[in-house]
Design a protein around this motif. Sequence first.
Motif, short mmCIF file in Angstrom:
data_model
loop_
_atom_site.label_atom_id
_atom_site.label_comp_id
_atom_site.label_asym_id
_atom_site.label_seq_id
_atom_site.Cartn_x
_atom_site.Cartn_y
_atom_site.Cartn_z
N MET A 1 1.06 -0.79 -0.25
CA MET A 1 -0.27 0.43 -0.27
C MET A 1 0.95 1.30 0.21
SD MET A 1 -3.31 1.20 0.92
CE MET A 1 -4.00 0.01 1.90
N GLN A 2 0.53 1.75 -0.52
CA GLN A 2 1.39 3.29 -1.02
C GLN A 2 0.24 4.69 -1.30
OE1 GLN A 2 3.37 4.27 -4.29
NE2 GLN A 2 2.82 3.06 -5.59
N ARG A 3 0.84 5.52 -0.55
CA ARG A 3 -0.23 7.41 -0.66
C ARG A 3 0.34 8.10 -1.63
NH1 ARG A 3 0.10 8.03 5.60
NH2 ARG A 3 -2.06 6.96 6.13
N ILE A 4 0.27 8.14 -2.58
CA ILE A 4 -0.40 8.58 -3.51
C ILE A 4 -0.45 10.23 -3.67
CG2 ILE A 4 -0.03 9.32 -6.15
CD1 ILE A 4 0.64 6.44 -6.37
N ASP A 5 -0.24 11.33 -4.36
CA ASP A 5 -1.18 12.90 -4.43
C ASP A 5 -1.63 12.48 -5.77
OD1 ASP A 5 -1.20 13.99 -1.64
OD2 ASP A 5 1.38 14.47 -2.39
N VAL A 6 -2.62 12.54 -5.68
CA VAL A 6 -3.74 12.96 -7.14
C VAL A 6 -4.25 13.70 -7.08
CG1 VAL A 6 -5.07 11.92 -8.65
CG2 VAL A 6 -4.12 10.12 -6.39
N LEU A 7 -4.14 14.44 -8.64
CA LEU A 7 -4.08 16.21 -8.60
C LEU A 7 -5.06 15.97 -10.05
CD1 LEU A 7 -1.48 15.75 -7.59
CD2 LEU A 7 -1.10 18.27 -8.70
N TYR A 8 -5.80 16.81 -10.36
CA TYR A 8 -7.34 16.82 -11.32
C TYR A 8 -6.64 18.22 -11.78
CZ TYR A 8 -8.70 12.81 -8.73
OH TYR A 8 -8.78 11.88 -7.90
N PHE A 9 -7.22 18.13 -13.27
CA PHE A 9 -7.10 19.96 -14.31
C PHE A 9 -8.47 19.44 -15.11
CE2 PHE A 9 -3.16 18.96 -12.50
CZ PHE A 9 -2.69 20.46 -12.84
N ALA A 10 -8.78 20.76 -15.21
CA ALA A 10 -10.04 21.08 -16.15
C ALA A 10 -11.36 20.34 -16.11
CB ALA A 10 -9.02 20.68 -17.54
N TRP A 11 -11.46 19.70 -16.86
CA TRP A 11 -12.98 18.87 -16.82
C TRP A 11 -12.88 17.76 -15.91
CZ3 TRP A 11 -12.55 14.16 -18.57
CH2 TRP A 11 -11.93 14.26 -19.92
N VAL A 12 -11.62 17.58 -15.77
CA VAL A 12 -11.66 15.51 -14.99
C VAL A 12 -11.63 17.25 -13.48
CG1 VAL A 12 -10.00 14.60 -14.21
CG2 VAL A 12 -9.67 15.09 -16.30
N ARG A 13 -11.28 17.60 -12.69
CA ARG A 13 -11.53 18.28 -11.58
C ARG A 13 -13.14 18.15 -11.49
NH1 ARG A 13 -8.03 23.27 -11.56
NH2 ARG A 13 -9.61 23.79 -13.07
N GLU A 14 -13.36 19.20 -12.36
CA GLU A 14 -14.80 19.27 -12.17
C GLU A 14 -16.03 18.17 -12.43
OE1 GLU A 14 -15.88 21.67 -16.32
OE2 GLU A 14 -14.23 23.49 -15.99
N ARG A 15 -15.49 17.60 -12.87
CA ARG A 15 -16.54 16.25 -12.66
C ARG A 15 -16.65 15.61 -11.46
NH1 ARG A 15 -16.28 13.60 -18.76
NH2 ARG A 15 -16.69 15.40 -20.14
N ILE A 16 -14.65 15.45 -10.81
CA ILE A 16 -14.83 14.60 -9.79
C ILE A 16 -15.11 16.43 -8.63
CG2 ILE A 16 -12.80 13.71 -8.10
CD1 ILE A 16 -11.82 13.09 -10.61
N GLY A 17 -15.41 17.20 -8.80
CA GLY A 17 -15.24 17.90 -7.49
C GLY A 17 -14.03 18.31 -6.54
N LEU A 18 -13.40 17.99 -7.01
CA LEU A 18 -11.65 18.07 -5.99
C LEU A 18 -10.41 18.66 -7.02
CD1 LEU A 18 -11.93 14.57 -4.17
CD2 LEU A 18 -12.42 17.36 -3.10
N PRO A 19 -9.94 19.54 -7.00
CA PRO A 19 -8.45 19.36 -7.39
C PRO A 19 -7.37 18.39 -6.92
CG PRO A 19 -8.99 21.10 -5.57
CD PRO A 19 -10.28 20.47 -5.74
N ARG A 20 -7.10 18.15 -6.23
CA ARG A 20 -6.27 17.44 -5.72
C ARG A 20 -6.87 16.75 -4.39
NH1 ARG A 20 -0.96 19.80 -4.55
NH2 ARG A 20 -0.60 17.78 -4.06
N GLU A 21 -6.60 15.04 -4.42
CA GLU A 21 -6.80 14.22 -3.33
C GLU A 21 -5.69 13.33 -2.64
OE1 GLU A 21 -9.89 11.61 -3.58
OE2 GLU A 21 -9.90 11.54 -5.44
N ARG A 22 -5.13 12.86 -1.66
CA ARG A 22 -4.37 11.85 -1.11
C ARG A 22 -4.77 10.62 -1.03
NH1 ARG A 22 0.47 12.68 2.87
NH2 ARG A 22 0.93 13.80 0.40
N VAL A 23 -4.57 10.11 -1.87
CA VAL A 23 -5.05 8.29 -1.90
C VAL A 23 -4.81 7.37 -1.78
CG1 VAL A 23 -6.73 8.87 -3.42
CG2 VAL A 23 -4.94 7.55 -4.67
N GLU A 24 -4.86 6.21 -0.99
CA GLU A 24 -3.74 5.18 -0.52
C GLU A 24 -4.08 4.01 -1.35
OE1 GLU A 24 -4.27 3.48 3.54
OE2 GLU A 24 -3.50 5.05 4.06
N THR A 25 -3.39 3.47 -1.95
CA THR A 25 -3.61 2.19 -3.13
C THR A 25 -3.07 1.26 -3.26
OG1 THR A 25 -3.90 2.10 -5.72
CG2 THR A 25 -1.95 3.41 -4.46
#
Length: 84
Positions: A1-25
Amino acid sequence: MQRIDVLYFAWVRERIGLPRERVETDAATVAGLVAELAAREERYALAFADLASLRVALDQELADFDAPLEGVREVAFFPPMTGG
């Protein structure tokens, strides 16, 4: 398991509703991470429905969806850039 910062830009950010989040994957590749995210909620599924319309960068370097995530700290998703 690792933690990664995930960034979303343009329409991806608009659809998800977040500019960034930290996920465990547990995902080994970008495609695996996308599958995990898309399975979360419909808004993620919509954002990742057409991978041909997305680009990805790993630690600010363009990459492919089959790229490994080992050691990666940041993943960014964005639409293809157009010249001007």
